[in-house]
Design a protein around this motif. Structure first.
Motif, PDB file in Angstrom:
ATOM      1  N   GLY A  72       0.819  -1.206   0.000  1.00  0.00           N
ATOM      2  CA  GLY A  72       0.000   0.000   0.000  1.00  0.00           C
ATOM      3  C   GLY A  72       0.851   1.254   0.000  1.00  0.00           C
ATOM      4  O   GLY A  72       2.072   1.181  -0.098  1.00  0.00           O
ATOM      5  N   GLN A  73       0.183   2.400   0.149  1.00  0.00           N
ATOM      6  CA  GLN A  73       0.950   3.649   0.118  1.00  0.00           C
ATOM      7  C   GLN A  73       1.845   3.731   1.352  1.00  0.00           C
ATOM      8  O   GLN A  73       1.416   3.469   2.453  1.00  0.00           O
ATOM      9  N   GLY A  74       3.101   4.036   1.122  1.00  0.00           N
ATOM     10  CA  GLY A  74       4.059   4.047   2.224  1.00  0.00           C
ATOM     11  C   GLY A  74       4.540   2.660   2.584  1.00  0.00           C
ATOM     12  O   GLY A  74       5.291   2.492   3.533  1.00  0.00           O
ATOM     13  N   GLY A  75       4.088   1.665   1.869  1.00  0.00           N
ATOM     14  CA  GLY A  75       4.553   0.301   2.120  1.00  0.00           C
ATOM     15  C   GLY A  75       3.749  -0.450   3.144  1.00  0.00           C
ATOM     16  O   GLY A  75       3.909  -1.648   3.316  1.00  0.00           O
ATOM     17  N   GLY A  76       2.878   0.249   3.816  1.00  0.00           N
ATOM     18  CA  GLY A  76       2.077  -0.404   4.852  1.00  0.00           C
ATOM     19  C   GLY A  76       2.245   0.308   6.169  1.00  0.00           C
ATOM     20  O   GLY A  76       2.461   1.514   6.203  1.00  0.00           O
ATOM     21  N   GLY A  77       2.159  -0.432   7.255  1.00  0.00           N
ATOM     22  CA  GLY A  77       2.283   0.182   8.565  1.00  0.00           C
ATOM     23  C   GLY A  77       1.556  -0.653   9.601  1.00  0.00           C
ATOM     24  O   GLY A  77       1.000  -1.700   9.290  1.00  0.00           O
ATOM     25  N   THR A  78       1.612  -0.204  10.831  1.00  0.00           N
ATOM     26  CA  THR A  78       0.900  -0.941  11.880  1.00  0.00           C
ATOM     27  C   THR A  78       0.317   0.030  12.885  1.00  0.00           C
ATOM     28  O   THR A  78       0.915   1.054  13.208  1.00  0.00           O
ATOM     29  N   ILE A  79      -0.877  -0.287  13.341  1.00  0.00           N
ATOM     30  CA  ILE A  79      -1.538   0.550  14.330  1.00  0.00           C
ATOM     31  C   ILE A  79      -1.721  -0.236  15.620  1.00  0.00           C
ATOM     32  O   ILE A  79      -1.816  -1.458  15.613  1.00  0.00           O
ATOM     33  N   VAL A  80      -1.722   0.481  16.712  1.00  0.00           N
ATOM     34  CA  VAL A  80      -1.972  -0.129  18.017  1.00  0.00           C
ATOM     35  C   VAL A  80      -3.471  -0.080  18.275  1.00  0.00           C
ATOM     36  O   VAL A  80      -4.095   0.976  18.139  1.00  0.00           O
ATOM     37  N   THR A  81      -4.039  -1.221  18.597  1.00  0.00           N
ATOM     38  CA  THR A  81      -5.491  -1.277  18.784  1.00  0.00           C
ATOM     39  C   THR A  81      -5.903  -0.618  20.102  1.00  0.00           C
ATOM     40  O   THR A  81      -5.059  -0.316  20.950  1.00  0.00           O
ATOM     41  N   LYS A  82      -7.211  -0.448  20.260  1.00  0.00           N
ATOM     42  CA  LYS A  82      -7.754   0.092  21.501  1.00  0.00           C
ATOM     43  C   LYS A  82      -7.330  -0.776  22.672  1.00  0.00           C
ATOM     44  O   LYS A  82      -6.933  -0.284  23.730  1.00  0.00           O
ATOM     45  N   GLU A  83      -7.407  -2.092  22.483  1.00  0.00           N
ATOM     46  CA  GLU A  83      -7.011  -3.010  23.547  1.00  0.00           C
ATOM     47  C   GLU A  83      -5.518  -2.876  23.857  1.00  0.00           C
ATOM     48  O   GLU A  83      -5.109  -2.982  25.004  1.00  0.00           O
TER      49      GLU A  83
END
Lengths: 111, 111
Positions: A72-83
């Motif tokens: 994807g744009q920027g190669g991807g990434g990761t987000i921290v969930t609410k939990e």
DNA sequence: TTGCGTTATACCTGAACATGAATAACGGAT
DNA sequence: ATCCGTTATTCATGTTCAGGTATAACGCAA
């Protein structure tokens, strides 16, 4: 008083360590940057080690702590969930109480 | 509640670790048997490791924790000093309070 | 289709660390 | 003098662990 009470503390899941101080710092950096690579760079940690921490956290948690996207744009990434954020805050509080405990105990040591 | 709060704790002197759980167990065995070798054997620990622990404890303590005697009837032996026994008891109490802390904190973990 | 930066994974190597073997030194007892 | 079991120390080896490198897969954009 030359002696100090020291220690380490962590939260353990069924299969091993879930959250410790290092992983919490890593989680914070991931939340800030949205990227495992960038978080690792800022912490002077190898990407591999960072990824292994992330993977272990998700394995020890029923609900995902982070969600990774590849490509994807920027190669991807990761987000921290609410939990993930919730667990992070709980560990921070636990760690503060532990620091109080050790400094309180240090004053009790008479050698 | 699948998660548990775990940790380790120790007393640190100016030059490094002074007393931890392993060293306390070793001290107890030495006090019982009057011998580093015999204590090591009973704990399934190598003599070298046991001796290094003993040496480190004495290095980190102003007053000796154990006194060793080489040669003589039975080949020698080692006794735990009054100060050693005092330190041992203090660590045991500290460790109990730490166990209370972790189990109390475990009940607080909500994930 | 090509390029890009990320996630995901395998592999290799050097360093730190634990282990065990071997040996010297010691001093009382026989 | 010899024996004994302990303390004290060195050496070689094996094993785990962190680090770096390399590479594939992915999916959007141009």
């Amino acid at each position: 008083m030359a002696y100090k009470v020291k220690g380490t503390i962590w939260i353990e899941g069924p299969g091993g360590t879930f959250l410790g101080l290092g992983r919490v710092n890593l989680l914070q950096k991931i939340a800030e940057t949205g990227s495992i690579s960038e978080a690792a760079r800022r912490m002077n940690m190898s990407y591999r080690q960072a990824w292994e921490h992330v993977d272990a956290m998700n394995r020890e948690s029923k609900t995902p702590i982070v969600i990774t996207n590849t490509g994807g744009q920027g190669g991807g990434g990761t987000i921290v969930t609410k939990e993930g954020l919730k667990a992070l805050k709980q560990f921070e509080k636990l760690h503060k109480r532990f620091q109080s405990f050790t400094s309180r105990e240090t004053t009790k040591v008479k050698l």
